[in-house]
Design an enzyme around this catalytic site. Structure first.
Site, short mmCIF file in Angstrom:
data_model
loop_
_atom_site.label_atom_id
_atom_site.label_comp_id
_atom_site.label_asym_id
_atom_site.label_seq_id
_atom_site.Cartn_x
_atom_site.Cartn_y
_atom_site.Cartn_z
CG ASP A 1 -2.04 1.02 1.16
OD1 ASP A 1 -2.22 1.63 0.09
OD2 ASP A 1 -2.72 1.21 2.18
CE LYS A 2 -0.89 7.08 -1.80
NZ LYS A 2 -1.39 8.49 -1.82
CG HIS A 3 0.13 6.98 4.93
ND1 HIS A 3 -1.18 6.97 5.36
CD2 HIS A 3 0.70 8.06 5.51
CE1 HIS A 3 -1.39 7.99 6.18
NE2 HIS A 3 -0.26 8.67 6.28
CB SER A 4 -0.34 10.70 0.77
OG SER A 4 -0.29 12.10 0.86
CB THR B 1 -8.43 8.82 -0.14
OG1 THR B 1 -7.16 9.41 -0.40
CG2 THR B 1 -8.75 7.81 -1.21
NE ARG C 1 0.14 12.78 18.50
CZ ARG C 1 0.20 12.32 17.25
NH1 ARG C 1 -0.40 11.20 16.92
NH2 ARG C 1 0.85 12.98 16.32
CB SER D 1 -0.06 8.28 14.63
OG SER D 1 -1.32 8.47 14.08
CE LYS E 1 -3.35 5.95 11.62
NZ LYS E 1 -3.79 7.34 11.69
CE LYS E 2 -1.63 3.35 5.31
NZ LYS E 2 -2.67 3.03 4.33
N1 URA Z 1 -1.65 11.36 10.33
C1 URA Z 1 -1.82 10.35 11.21
O1 URA Z 1 -2.42 9.32 10.89
N2 URA Z 1 -1.34 10.51 12.45
C2 URA Z 1 -0.66 11.60 12.86
O2 URA Z 1 -0.23 11.69 13.98
C3 URA Z 1 -0.50 12.66 11.93
C4 URA Z 1 -1.00 12.50 10.66
#
Ligand code: URA
Length: 436
Positions: A80-83, A120, A168, A183, A187-188
């Site tokens: 996968d990709k994360h931006s 997205t 936060r 963070s 999740k990834k």
């Molecule tokens: N995106 C995230 O998922 N977590 C963060 O802490 C900042 C940006």
């Protein structure tokens, strides 16, 4: 260690061990650690930082706070990709089907827009019928049959992050590199990926506005991900101007449809999308090197297979079967569309990219609080890249709005967000560096 001792250790600049971090994350998840304690630790980390070893331990503990997916039924590499988020950043909509057309499985768990950046998920929900939050069975079925599915995060993946991020957000502790790293990666990792590619945005429309900060985040993300067992590379890309010529929800989907079918492709968007696809193909072992990956990704775009996959994914998740044949028939349009002209001759020399994103938010296309509804139809199109030569009558944007009042407000915002100068500006590359 008692929670207050964990906080004291970090406050005084000490190093936490994996057991203390795991204990803290358990308390974060089951709420036996109070909001005040979570905030205090976040502030201590904000000022004292974390070693890579601590950041890996935090990431793994947050991953394990909920369900961790795996994909034993797939015979394709799962990548996968994360931006990190930007304006006019609809890369995912093209990248997921390109990667799937080349043979990867892409279970893309995406977020909603917050603040000036688009999400997205909100974009995909512009498509009538599209189920962005399918149950697990449908998600797995679509990834297995189509090769990609762009969906939203369920509450079961890394629930510790949900509470941590919420605290936060209201205690001015979001901008901590180790906390952002844990963070994003928790999740990834919980999504069960075999490899990850990151698009770390840099510039005045990005979370990290200087090249130094973006590089620091990219390095942290790559090193911690690799430390946590997930092969990861990152591209640092320019966000000192919108990436696509559209910013909003339906308008970015329309832009993606044009990109996939080949009727129009914004050059900077094309460069970033293909480069990320190449990284994904190399990480997944389907390309020997980035050049090979680029050639494969370009071929999937040119021969229409990526478009076919996108259309199939949309239909498999509840959208129309003929979406790409006639996107305008399916996407909502705003009642007012007005051209904003340059008002003088010259060149587009600069953007306040955050200002462009906030203009979309003010139109109703983004949200200022989690859970707010968004208007999918409003937004901006016709945004011009820096360096474009313009005349006084050249449109610098088309505003898609609900009312004339909204158009007037958005036009004033856009005049401030786009700088027009007499001389052609120096041109910056769109891909700034690669990590990993
Ligand atoms: N995106 C995230 O998922 N977590 C963060 O802490 C900042 C940006």
């Amino acid at each position: 260690m008692l929670t207050q001792e964990i906080i004291r250790t970090k406050r005084d600049g000490g190093e936490l061990d994996a057991a203390d971090i795991a204990g803290f994350v358990r308390g974060l998840t089951d709420e036996s650690v109070t909001e005040g304690q979570v905030a205090a630790l976040a502030m201590a980390v904000f000022f004292r930082g974390m070693s890579r070893t601590e950041a890996v331990a935090l990431t793994l503990a947050m991953r394990d706070s909920g369900e961790v997916l795996s994909w034993p039924e797939l015979d394709r590499p799962v990548v996968d990709k994360h931006s990190t988020g930007g304006v006019g950043d609809n890369v995912s909509l093209m990248l997921a089907p390109i990667a799937a057309a080349c043979g990867l499985a892409v279970p893309m768990i995406s977020g909603r827009g917050l603040g000036h950046t688009g999400g997205t998920l909100d974009k995909m929900e512009s498509i009538p019928g599209y189920q962005a939050m399918p149950d697990n069975a449908l998600f797995r079925k679509v990834v297995g049959s189509v090769g990609c599915a762009i969906i939203g995060q369920t509450g079961n993946l890394a629930p510790a992050d949900k509470r941590f991020y919420g605290i936060r957000d209201v205690t001015a502790t979001v901008e901590s590199v180790p906390l952002i790293t844990a963070s994003i990666l928790s999740k990834k990792l919980a999504a069960g990926l075999g490899a990850l590619v990151l698009d770390v945005k840099s510039g005045n429309g990005a979370f990290m506005d200087t090249p130094e900060r973006s590089l620091e985040l990219a390095r942290s993300l790559v090193e911690v991900a690799v430390g946590a067992g997930m092969p990861t590379t990152a591209l640092v890309t320019d966000m000192n101007q919108p990436l696509a010529s559209a910013a909003g929800n339906a308008v970015e989907v329309r832009n993606a449809a044009d990109f996939l079918t080949g009727s129009a492709r914004d050059p900077r968007l094309l460069e970033v999308t293909l480069a990320l696809a190449a990284e994904m193909l190399v990480s997944g072992g389907l390309a020997a090197n980035p050049e090979d990956g680029l050639a494969r990704a370009r071929a999937a775009l040119e021969d229409g297979s990526a478009a076919e996959i996108f259309n199939w994914m949309v239909h498999a998740l509840g959208g129309p079967s003929d979406f790409l044949a006639d996107p305008d028939r399916h996407l909502g349009t705003a009642p007012v569309k007005t051209a904003l002209t340059a008002g003088r001759d010259g060149y587009v020399t600069d953007y306040d990219t955050r200002g462009v994103g906030l203009c979309v938010v003010a139109l109703g296309g983004g949200r200022t609080r989690p859970g707010d509804p968004v208007d999918h139809a409003v937004g901006l199109t016709g945004l011009l890249p820096i360096g474009t030569r313009i005349e006084r009558d050249t449109p610098i944007a088309f505003v898609h709005a609900r009312s004339d009042d909204q158009v007037a407000a958005a036009s004033a915002q856009m005049r401030k967000a786009v700088t027009i100068g007499d001389a052609p500006p120096a041109m910056a590359p769109v891909i700034l560096s690669r990590q990993g």
